[in-house]
Design a protein around this motif. Structure first.
Motif, PDB file in Angstrom:
ATOM      1  N   UNK A  93      -7.234 -32.435   1.739  1.00 12.59           N
ATOM      2  CA  UNK A  93      -5.795 -32.192   1.735  1.00 12.59           C
ATOM      3  C   UNK A  93      -5.280 -31.840   3.123  1.00 12.59           C
ATOM      4  N   UNK A  94      -6.031 -31.050   3.874  1.00  9.72           N
ATOM      5  CA  UNK A  94      -5.590 -30.684   5.227  1.00  9.72           C
ATOM      6  C   UNK A  94      -5.437 -31.924   6.104  1.00  9.72           C
ATOM      7  N   UNK A  95      -6.411 -32.833   6.037  1.00  9.86           N
ATOM      8  CA  UNK A  95      -6.321 -34.016   6.899  1.00  9.86           C
ATOM      9  C   UNK A  95      -5.161 -34.915   6.485  1.00  9.86           C
ATOM     10  N   UNK A  96      -4.954 -35.068   5.186  1.00  4.39           N
ATOM     11  CA  UNK A  96      -3.845 -35.907   4.739  1.00  4.39           C
ATOM     12  C   UNK A  96      -2.512 -35.246   5.065  1.00  4.39           C
ATOM     13  N   UNK A  97      -2.395 -33.944   4.801  1.00  8.14           N
ATOM     14  CA  UNK A  97      -1.137 -33.256   5.087  1.00  8.14           C
ATOM     15  C   UNK A  97      -0.790 -33.351   6.567  1.00  8.14           C
ATOM     16  N   UNK A  98      -1.785 -33.162   7.441  1.00  8.93           N
ATOM     17  CA  UNK A  98      -1.535 -33.280   8.886  1.00  8.93           C
ATOM     18  C   UNK A  98      -1.032 -34.679   9.231  1.00  8.93           C
ATOM     19  N   UNK A  99      -1.538 -35.679   8.530  1.00 11.03           N
ATOM     20  CA  UNK A  99      -1.185 -37.065   8.835  1.00 11.03           C
ATOM     21  C   UNK A  99       0.166 -37.483   8.268  1.00 11.03           C
ATOM     22  N   UNK A 100       0.589 -36.885   7.154  1.00  8.48           N
ATOM     23  CA  UNK A 100       1.800 -37.395   6.491  1.00  8.48           C
ATOM     24  C   UNK A 100       2.968 -36.420   6.415  1.00  8.48           C
ATOM     25  N   UNK A 101       2.725 -35.126   6.561  1.00  8.76           N
ATOM     26  CA  UNK A 101       3.846 -34.187   6.477  1.00  8.76           C
ATOM     27  C   UNK A 101       4.856 -34.483   7.581  1.00  8.76           C
ATOM     28  N   UNK A 102       6.120 -34.495   7.183  1.00  9.83           N
ATOM     29  CA  UNK A 102       7.191 -34.789   8.131  1.00  9.83           C
ATOM     30  C   UNK A 102       7.446 -36.273   8.323  1.00  9.83           C
TER      31      UNK A 102
END
Length: 159
Positions: A93-102
């Motif tokens: 989740x951390x890697x995906x959130x960093x990649x897609x948040x915003x």
């Protein structure tokens, strides 16, 4: 009369970068990278304190995980409540959130179906793959809803 075809999303550069990195890592280096990512999952923001976790649970996952999608000014933001000891889930989740948040919701829709296998396949997490993949699908479901709700579905030649 137009044919109905499944929409194929282009893979976002931020997701492609993650996949390229993990493709070059040995199993031991993959585990180390996942631990680093797991430590980067931020806590829930204050405005989500007291929210009923049950309505955001990913029931396909054996671990109690809650994913909170938000749309702010047409951009997706995800947050998650994950037990500290669940490093693989926190890392994913951390890697995906960093990649897609915003990013616009369409960015999330470009995550490949086999993302979990590509990132974690070489470290023997096949027993967890269904739950991890369900989390990615939950992110995509929220992004699809945001596209429909916000009217950001940009199809060429839409009449």
């Amino acid at each position: 009369m137009s044919e109905t075809q499944p929409t194929t999303q282009q893979m976002p550069p931020s997701i492609e970068k993650i996949l390229r990195r993990f493709a070059t890592l040995s199993p031991d280096m993959t585990r180390q990278a996942l631990v680093q990512y797991a430590n980067r999952l931020p806590p829930l923001p204050g405005h989500l304190a007291g929210v009923d976790l049950e309505q955001y649970r990913v029931h396909e996952c054996q671990t109690p995980v809650a994913i909170f999608p938000e749309v702010v000014d047409g951009k997706m933001y995800y947050h998650a409540e994950v037990p500290r000891e669940s490093a693989a889930i926190r890392a994913l989740l951390a890697m995906i959130f960093e990649a897609v948040n915003g990013q616009p919701p369409e960015t999330v829709l470009g995550i490949p179906q086999d993302f979990v296998r590509q990132v974690m396949g070489k470290i023997g997490l096949s027993a967890r793959e269904a739950g991890l993949t369900a989390m990615v699908e939950r992110l995509k479901r929220a992004a699809r809803a945001a596209v429909q709700e916000c009217g950001t579905d940009r199809k060429p030649d839409a009449a």
